[in-house]
Design a protein around this motif. Structure first.
Motif, PDB file in Angstrom:
ATOM      1  N   MET A  92      24.658 -79.776 -64.820  1.00 32.50           N
ATOM      2  CA  MET A  92      23.565 -80.707 -64.778  1.00 32.50           C
ATOM      3  C   MET A  92      23.556 -81.904 -65.560  1.00 32.50           C
ATOM      4  SD  MET A  92      22.761 -77.947 -63.100  1.00 32.50           S
ATOM      5  CE  MET A  92      23.044 -76.695 -64.349  1.00 32.50           C
ATOM      6  N   THR A  93      23.470 -83.002 -65.252  1.00 31.66           N
ATOM      7  CA  THR A  93      23.532 -84.275 -65.811  1.00 31.66           C
ATOM      8  C   THR A  93      23.005 -85.568 -65.329  1.00 31.66           C
ATOM      9  OG1 THR A  93      25.367 -85.572 -66.824  1.00 31.66           O
ATOM     10  CG2 THR A  93      25.706 -84.833 -64.777  1.00 31.66           C
ATOM     11  N   PRO A  94      22.678 -86.418 -66.113  1.00 31.45           N
ATOM     12  CA  PRO A  94      21.923 -87.570 -65.591  1.00 31.45           C
ATOM     13  C   PRO A  94      22.803 -88.292 -64.356  1.00 31.45           C
ATOM     14  CG  PRO A  94      21.546 -87.703 -67.762  1.00 31.45           C
ATOM     15  CD  PRO A  94      22.532 -86.325 -67.651  1.00 31.45           C
ATOM     16  N   ALA A  95      22.268 -88.704 -63.164  1.00 34.35           N
ATOM     17  CA  ALA A  95      23.300 -89.358 -62.299  1.00 34.35           C
ATOM     18  C   ALA A  95      23.543 -90.656 -62.682  1.00 34.35           C
ATOM     19  CB  ALA A  95      22.220 -89.267 -61.089  1.00 34.35           C
ATOM     20  N   ASP A  96      22.914 -91.261 -63.426  1.00 35.34           N
ATOM     21  CA  ASP A  96      23.288 -92.664 -64.141  1.00 35.34           C
ATOM     22  C   ASP A  96      24.035 -92.652 -65.184  1.00 35.34           C
ATOM     23  OD1 ASP A  96      21.421 -91.819 -66.043  1.00 35.34           O
ATOM     24  OD2 ASP A  96      19.770 -93.482 -65.810  1.00 35.34           O
TER      25      ASP A  96
ATOM     26  N   ARG B 249      12.120 -76.469 -62.968  1.00 37.95           N
ATOM     27  CA  ARG B 249      11.551 -77.257 -62.080  1.00 37.95           C
ATOM     28  C   ARG B 249      12.041 -78.230 -61.077  1.00 37.95           C
ATOM     29  NH1 ARG B 249       5.926 -78.287 -63.841  1.00 37.95           N
ATOM     30  NH2 ARG B 249       5.971 -80.314 -62.700  1.00 37.95           N
ATOM     31  N   SER B 250      11.414 -78.455 -60.062  1.00 38.75           N
ATOM     32  CA  SER B 250      12.054 -79.367 -59.230  1.00 38.75           C
ATOM     33  C   SER B 250      13.532 -78.849 -58.354  1.00 38.75           C
ATOM     34  CB  SER B 250      12.405 -80.734 -59.626  1.00 38.75           C
ATOM     35  OG  SER B 250      12.909 -81.758 -59.050  1.00 38.75           O
ATOM     36  N   THR B 251      14.489 -79.818 -58.307  1.00 39.89           N
ATOM     37  CA  THR B 251      15.757 -79.120 -57.810  1.00 39.89           C
ATOM     38  C   THR B 251      16.246 -78.132 -58.524  1.00 39.89           C
ATOM     39  OG1 THR B 251      16.907 -81.379 -58.598  1.00 39.89           O
ATOM     40  CG2 THR B 251      15.801 -81.293 -56.483  1.00 39.89           C
ATOM     41  N   LEU B 252      16.074 -78.162 -59.817  1.00 41.29           N
ATOM     42  CA  LEU B 252      16.894 -77.445 -60.885  1.00 41.29           C
ATOM     43  C   LEU B 252      16.720 -75.842 -60.463  1.00 41.29           C
ATOM     44  CD1 LEU B 252      16.387 -79.157 -64.086  1.00 41.29           C
ATOM     45  CD2 LEU B 252      18.267 -79.115 -62.479  1.00 41.29           C
ATOM     46  N   THR B 253      15.431 -75.335 -59.691  1.00 41.26           N
ATOM     47  CA  THR B 253      15.158 -73.836 -59.558  1.00 41.26           C
ATOM     48  C   THR B 253      16.242 -73.486 -58.571  1.00 41.26           C
ATOM     49  OG1 THR B 253      13.850 -74.712 -57.512  1.00 41.26           O
ATOM     50  CG2 THR B 253      12.745 -74.219 -59.776  1.00 41.26           C
ATOM     51  N   ALA B 254      17.191 -74.434 -58.012  1.00 36.68           N
ATOM     52  CA  ALA B 254      18.174 -74.078 -56.972  1.00 36.68           C
ATOM     53  C   ALA B 254      19.174 -73.311 -57.617  1.00 36.68           C
ATOM     54  CB  ALA B 254      18.633 -75.177 -56.357  1.00 36.68           C
ATOM     55  N   VAL B 255      19.484 -73.756 -58.922  1.00 35.30           N
ATOM     56  CA  VAL B 255      20.556 -73.062 -59.788  1.00 35.30           C
ATOM     57  C   VAL B 255      20.173 -71.926 -60.864  1.00 35.30           C
ATOM     58  CG1 VAL B 255      22.062 -74.625 -59.163  1.00 35.30           C
ATOM     59  CG2 VAL B 255      20.716 -75.010 -61.313  1.00 35.30           C
ATOM     60  N   HIS B 256      18.864 -71.957 -61.255  1.00 33.20           N
ATOM     61  CA  HIS B 256      18.438 -71.044 -62.425  1.00 33.20           C
ATOM     62  C   HIS B 256      16.860 -70.990 -62.191  1.00 33.20           C
ATOM     63  CE1 HIS B 256      18.501 -68.866 -66.155  1.00 33.20           C
ATOM     64  NE2 HIS B 256      19.431 -68.771 -65.899  1.00 33.20           N
ATOM     65  N   ASP B 257      16.227 -70.154 -62.701  1.00 33.26           N
ATOM     66  CA  ASP B 257      14.812 -70.034 -63.034  1.00 33.26           C
ATOM     67  C   ASP B 257      14.424 -70.596 -64.404  1.00 33.26           C
ATOM     68  OD1 ASP B 257      15.829 -67.844 -64.739  1.00 33.26           O
ATOM     69  OD2 ASP B 257      14.340 -66.606 -64.200  1.00 33.26           O
ATOM     70  N   ARG B 258      15.422 -71.024 -65.421  1.00 36.15           N
ATOM     71  CA  ARG B 258      14.887 -71.552 -66.567  1.00 36.15           C
ATOM     72  C   ARG B 258      15.905 -72.890 -66.902  1.00 36.15           C
ATOM     73  NH1 ARG B 258      11.203 -69.189 -69.186  1.00 36.15           N
ATOM     74  NH2 ARG B 258      11.625 -70.469 -71.247  1.00 36.15           N
TER      75      ARG B 258
ATOM     76  N   PRO C  61       9.024 -81.697 -68.398  1.00 40.76           N
ATOM     77  CA  PRO C  61       9.232 -83.242 -68.039  1.00 40.76           C
ATOM     78  C   PRO C  61       8.576 -83.405 -66.618  1.00 40.76           C
ATOM     79  CG  PRO C  61      11.590 -82.429 -68.125  1.00 40.76           C
ATOM     80  CD  PRO C  61      10.577 -81.176 -68.723  1.00 40.76           C
ATOM     81  N   PRO C  62       8.330 -84.563 -66.310  1.00 35.53           N
ATOM     82  CA  PRO C  62       7.867 -84.780 -65.002  1.00 35.53           C
ATOM     83  C   PRO C  62       8.737 -84.818 -63.936  1.00 35.53           C
ATOM     84  CG  PRO C  62       7.824 -86.983 -66.338  1.00 35.53           C
ATOM     85  CD  PRO C  62       8.231 -85.863 -67.074  1.00 35.53           C
ATOM     86  N   ASP C  63       8.473 -84.436 -62.751  1.00 41.58           N
ATOM     87  CA  ASP C  63       9.443 -84.168 -61.782  1.00 41.58           C
ATOM     88  C   ASP C  63      10.234 -85.481 -61.275  1.00 41.58           C
ATOM     89  OD1 ASP C  63       8.518 -81.440 -61.391  1.00 41.58           O
ATOM     90  OD2 ASP C  63       7.484 -81.895 -59.506  1.00 41.58           O
TER      91      ASP C  63
ATOM     92  N   GLY D 115      16.102 -87.472 -61.475  1.00 45.65           N
ATOM     93  CA  GLY D 115      17.292 -88.101 -61.733  1.00 45.65           C
ATOM     94  C   GLY D 115      18.504 -87.407 -62.282  1.00 45.65           C
ATOM     95  N   LEU D 116      18.578 -86.207 -62.327  1.00 43.20           N
ATOM     96  CA  LEU D 116      19.672 -85.337 -62.678  1.00 43.20           C
ATOM     97  C   LEU D 116      20.305 -84.972 -61.396  1.00 43.20           C
ATOM     98  CD1 LEU D 116      18.031 -82.639 -64.976  1.00 43.20           C
ATOM     99  CD2 LEU D 116      19.192 -84.705 -65.467  1.00 43.20           C
ATOM    100  N   GLU D 117      21.929 -84.899 -61.692  1.00 38.43           N
ATOM    101  CA  GLU D 117      22.818 -84.504 -60.715  1.00 38.43           C
ATOM    102  C   GLU D 117      23.079 -82.990 -60.984  1.00 38.43           C
ATOM    103  OE1 GLU D 117      27.583 -85.330 -59.458  1.00 38.43           O
ATOM    104  OE2 GLU D 117      26.473 -86.520 -60.941  1.00 38.43           O
ATOM    105  N   LEU D 118      23.208 -82.357 -59.822  1.00 38.42           N
ATOM    106  CA  LEU D 118      23.492 -80.731 -60.010  1.00 38.42           C
ATOM    107  C   LEU D 118      24.898 -80.722 -59.282  1.00 38.42           C
ATOM    108  CD1 LEU D 118      20.421 -80.880 -59.984  1.00 38.42           C
ATOM    109  CD2 LEU D 118      20.643 -78.315 -58.785  1.00 38.42           C
ATOM    110  N   ARG D 119      25.987 -81.020 -60.281  1.00 43.30           N
ATOM    111  CA  ARG D 119      27.225 -81.020 -59.845  1.00 43.30           C
ATOM    112  C   ARG D 119      28.017 -79.895 -59.948  1.00 43.30           C
ATOM    113  NH1 ARG D 119      30.392 -85.079 -63.616  1.00 43.30           N
ATOM    114  NH2 ARG D 119      28.975 -86.298 -63.134  1.00 43.30           N
TER     115      ARG D 119
END
Length: 231
Positions: free
Chosen positions: A111-115, A146-155, A182-184, A189-193
């Motif tokens: 998980m890393t900033p896409a920019d 939160r947001s798309t991060l729930t696809a890989v972990h609950d924390r 943080p806000p959604d 703006g995070l990439e799930l790589r």
């Protein structure tokens, strides 16, 4: 990247901070905190794994690398640091492992900033030991994903956008509102790589660990993210 310039901090590190791609518990990590002596932010390195005053051995820190946002203000080990010794932990990203629902090997994600920007984890610090044996230690605060991060972990680590840095580093106690996620739109703006399995060995370290893998090498996502482990 010049972390001291990015965080507006005086560099107090004894040696230059070099890029690390696979940081394990108890390893040294950069932190930014407010020095009361200097009356400003300072950049230092701390041992990852907070050591409370009653710890009898530095090895105890391996069990205290993370503090839960839900209990950090009341925990015997973490509450004193939450009240008075908060820090930022700079990072380019973090890894999680996805375990498939059936049989098969786990899939690592970065998980890393896409920019390509820098992250700041909410952290705590303390000094353990006496005289020449003093050790600066730290922990990272985690919160519900939160947001798309729930696809890989609950924390997830508690991420602090730049507009929250000043409030987090302020010495006031009892500000549990600081623990809000943080806000959604920030998380968007995070990439799930998806990355290769070499990161699973702490002896491996290099930019190849965060290189994306080909789509045909991607293992299937999990049905139950709660089976994963953080850090």
């Amino acid at each position: 990247m010049d972390l001291s310039a990015l965080f507006g901090a005086e560099d107090e590190t004894e040696m230059p901070i070099t890029a690390r791609f696979n940081v394990a518990p108890t390893a040294p990590v950069p932190i930014v905190r407010v020095s009361q002596r200097r009356a400003q932010r300072v950049l230092q390195t701390a041992r990852w794994g907070l050591l409370p005053p009653w710890a009898t051995d530095v090895r105890a820190g391996a069990r205290m690398i993370n503090a839960r946002a839900e209990t950090v203000a009341t925990s015997r080990a973490f509450a004193p640091s939450f009240a008075r010794r908060r820090c930022l932990v700079p990072a380019d990203g973090w890894f999680e492992w996805v375990k498939p629902a059936g049989k098969g090997a786990k899939q690592a994600y970065y998980m890393t900033p896409a920019d390509g920007g820098e992250l700041a984890f909410a952290g705590l610090w303390t000094v353990w030991g006496e005289a020449d044996a003093k050790v600066l230690t730290c922990s990272i605060i985690t919160t519900a994903a939160r947001s798309t991060l729930t696809a890989v972990h609950d924390r997830m680590p508690l991420l602090l956008p730049p507009d929250r840095w000043d409030a987090w580093l302020a010495p006031a106690a009892g500000e549990e509102s600081l623990l809000a996620p943080p806000p959604d739109d920030y998380l968007a703006g995070l990439e799930l790589r998806p990355v290769g399995p070499a990161v699973g060995n702490v002896r491996n370290d290099g930019p190849e660990l965060i290189a994306p893998i080909a789509a045909d090498a991607l293992r299937p996502p999990p049905e139950d993210p709660a089976t994963l482990t953080l850090f």
